[in-house]
Design a protein around this motif. Sequence first.
Motif, PDB file in Angstrom:
ATOM      1  N   LYS A 173      87.594 -36.937 -18.680  1.00 56.81           N
ATOM      2  CA  LYS A 173      87.275 -37.972 -17.526  1.00 56.81           C
ATOM      3  C   LYS A 173      87.703 -37.329 -16.377  1.00 56.81           C
ATOM      4  N   ASN A 174      88.236 -35.997 -16.298  1.00 55.00           N
ATOM      5  CA  ASN A 174      87.782 -35.660 -14.937  1.00 55.00           C
ATOM      6  C   ASN A 174      87.324 -34.497 -14.341  1.00 55.00           C
ATOM      7  N   ASN A 175      86.136 -34.881 -15.750  1.00 52.99           N
ATOM      8  CA  ASN A 175      84.282 -33.954 -14.989  1.00 52.99           C
ATOM      9  C   ASN A 175      83.404 -34.520 -15.496  1.00 52.99           C
ATOM     10  N   ILE A 176      83.655 -35.828 -15.400  1.00 54.75           N
ATOM     11  CA  ILE A 176      82.143 -37.020 -15.249  1.00 54.75           C
ATOM     12  C   ILE A 176      81.202 -36.307 -14.303  1.00 54.75           C
ATOM     13  N   LYS A 177      80.009 -36.361 -15.021  1.00 55.93           N
ATOM     14  CA  LYS A 177      78.464 -35.935 -14.148  1.00 55.93           C
ATOM     15  C   LYS A 177      77.450 -36.979 -14.713  1.00 55.93           C
ATOM     16  N   ALA A 178      76.945 -37.300 -13.888  1.00 52.75           N
ATOM     17  CA  ALA A 178      75.324 -38.199 -14.565  1.00 52.75           C
ATOM     18  C   ALA A 178      74.485 -37.657 -13.754  1.00 52.75           C
TER      19      ALA A 178
ATOM     20  N   ILE B  74      78.972 -47.253  -7.287  1.00 48.56           N
ATOM     21  CA  ILE B  74      79.368 -47.024  -9.572  1.00 48.56           C
ATOM     22  C   ILE B  74      79.487 -45.891  -9.330  1.00 48.56           C
ATOM     23  N   HIS B  75      78.849 -44.849  -8.755  1.00 56.17           N
ATOM     24  CA  HIS B  75      79.434 -42.999  -9.240  1.00 56.17           C
ATOM     25  C   HIS B  75      80.792 -43.387  -8.750  1.00 56.17           C
ATOM     26  N   ASN B  76      80.820 -43.567  -7.367  1.00 50.30           N
ATOM     27  CA  ASN B  76      81.970 -43.651  -6.941  1.00 50.30           C
ATOM     28  C   ASN B  76      83.405 -44.556  -7.729  1.00 50.30           C
TER      29      ASN B  76
ATOM     30  N   LEU C 231      84.009 -44.888 -10.917  1.00 49.70           N
ATOM     31  CA  LEU C 231      83.360 -44.067 -12.174  1.00 49.70           C
ATOM     32  C   LEU C 231      84.032 -42.089 -12.123  1.00 49.70           C
ATOM     33  N   LYS C 232      84.220 -42.161 -10.426  1.00 52.36           N
ATOM     34  CA  LYS C 232      84.372 -40.936 -10.646  1.00 52.36           C
ATOM     35  C   LYS C 232      84.007 -39.560 -10.500  1.00 52.36           C
ATOM     36  N   VAL C 233      82.675 -40.134 -10.947  1.00 56.40           N
ATOM     37  CA  VAL C 233      80.960 -38.957 -10.971  1.00 56.40           C
ATOM     38  C   VAL C 233      81.907 -38.559  -9.728  1.00 56.40           C
ATOM     39  N   LYS C 234      81.414 -36.735 -10.504  1.00 57.03           N
ATOM     40  CA  LYS C 234      81.476 -35.299  -9.644  1.00 57.03           C
ATOM     41  C   LYS C 234      80.550 -34.717  -8.964  1.00 57.03           C
ATOM     42  N   GLU C 235      79.479 -34.632 -10.133  1.00 62.73           N
ATOM     43  CA  GLU C 235      78.835 -34.697  -9.579  1.00 62.73           C
ATOM     44  C   GLU C 235      76.831 -35.152 -10.474  1.00 62.73           C
ATOM     45  N   TYR C 236      75.661 -35.227  -9.900  1.00 67.86           N
ATOM     46  CA  TYR C 236      74.669 -35.830 -10.602  1.00 67.86           C
ATOM     47  C   TYR C 236      73.406 -34.615 -10.086  1.00 67.86           C
ATOM     48  N   ILE C 237      72.971 -34.919 -11.111  1.00 72.38           N
ATOM     49  CA  ILE C 237      71.993 -34.494 -11.540  1.00 72.38           C
ATOM     50  C   ILE C 237      70.171 -35.259 -11.562  1.00 72.38           C
ATOM     51  N   LYS C 238      69.171 -35.114 -11.108  1.00 73.31           N
ATOM     52  CA  LYS C 238      67.937 -35.442 -11.448  1.00 73.31           C
ATOM     53  C   LYS C 238      67.643 -35.435 -11.887  1.00 73.31           C
ATOM     54  N   MET C 239      66.468 -35.884 -13.254  1.00 68.65           N
ATOM     55  CA  MET C 239      66.307 -35.412 -14.314  1.00 68.65           C
ATOM     56  C   MET C 239      65.063 -36.511 -14.701  1.00 68.65           C
ATOM     57  N   LYS C 240      64.429 -35.977 -15.354  1.00 72.26           N
ATOM     58  CA  LYS C 240      62.652 -36.682 -15.692  1.00 72.26           C
ATOM     59  C   LYS C 240      63.112 -37.648 -16.934  1.00 72.26           C
TER      60      LYS C 240
ATOM     61  N   GLY D 190      75.959 -35.553 -24.653  1.00 69.06           N
ATOM     62  CA  GLY D 190      78.138 -35.224 -24.144  1.00 69.06           C
ATOM     63  C   GLY D 190      77.961 -34.604 -22.966  1.00 69.06           C
ATOM     64  N   GLU D 191      76.625 -33.326 -22.772  1.00 71.21           N
ATOM     65  CA  GLU D 191      75.874 -32.930 -21.369  1.00 71.21           C
ATOM     66  C   GLU D 191      76.416 -33.879 -19.854  1.00 71.21           C
ATOM     67  N   PHE D 192      76.207 -35.209 -20.389  1.00 69.21           N
ATOM     68  CA  PHE D 192      76.581 -35.599 -19.209  1.00 69.21           C
ATOM     69  C   PHE D 192      76.995 -37.219 -19.637  1.00 69.21           C
ATOM     70  N   GLN D 193      77.356 -37.295 -18.494  1.00 68.63           N
ATOM     71  CA  GLN D 193      78.239 -39.297 -19.521  1.00 68.63           C
ATOM     72  C   GLN D 193      77.589 -40.536 -18.580  1.00 68.63           C
ATOM     73  N   VAL D 194      76.730 -40.049 -17.759  1.00 70.36           N
ATOM     74  CA  VAL D 194      76.665 -41.135 -16.950  1.00 70.36           C
ATOM     75  C   VAL D 194      75.410 -41.422 -16.129  1.00 70.36           C
ATOM     76  N   TYR D 195      74.658 -42.679 -16.526  1.00 70.23           N
ATOM     77  CA  TYR D 195      73.095 -42.722 -15.967  1.00 70.23           C
ATOM     78  C   TYR D 195      72.932 -44.441 -15.206  1.00 70.23           C
TER      79      TYR D 195
END
Length: 217
Positions: free
Chosen positions: A154-159, A173-175, A177-186, A197-202
């Motif tokens: 929970k201390n390293n949530i990535k989207a 919503i990212h805020n 969920l305390k999202v630390k970083e997000y990356i664009k993906m197709k 488990g590489e990312f936790q949020v979409y």
Amino acid sequence: MEITKIEKVIKNLTEVFIEAGSLSIELRKKGLKKYVKDDNTPVTNGDIEVNNILLDKLKKITPDIPIVSEETIDNKNLDLNTFWLVDPIDGTYDYINNGDEFTLNAGLIINKIPVAGVINAPAKKRMFYSFGNNLSYELSNNEEKILNKKKLDKNNIKAVTYSKNLKPEILEIHNQLKVKEYIKMKSSIKFCVLASGEFQVYVADARANEWDIAAGH
């Protein structure tokens, strides 16, 4: 359909998904033939040939289950309860532009609920499939790995996101969920990296077509 039968069907699809994925790469290396569909979106000979391979296999192993594909008109206007939903190549722009995030997809819908799916990302050499709750796997180098064993940090949530420029409501919503970083993906690869488990949020708008998301249910 029983889970054991669904499992057998899904695992019978892995070989043809590898074959179709290899063909998609081979056709791209040779130079794709590009067309524009009536909805002003691109399609290539790669989309069509992959579609033909996948549909031919599905018809052989489940002859009684109708198929709805993005690239054909068959069955699209029917009110079906049980059917295959296929997107032969999700991320066609990525495919055309030599990206590595495009995917091949098939989702099995039973009583209008997605119950199983296969997603292959051939340029990444990663294939994912699921045939029930807590039954999600990645196949890599002929080795099957279950995907639902990673603990959430929970201390390293990535989207993952579909755009670098996110709408305020998505950022909110990212805020939360305390999202630390997000990356664009197709493409549907987003669902796969969530399962692994590489990312936790979409978080996304309700903008996708059914065939874009069925396999990654």
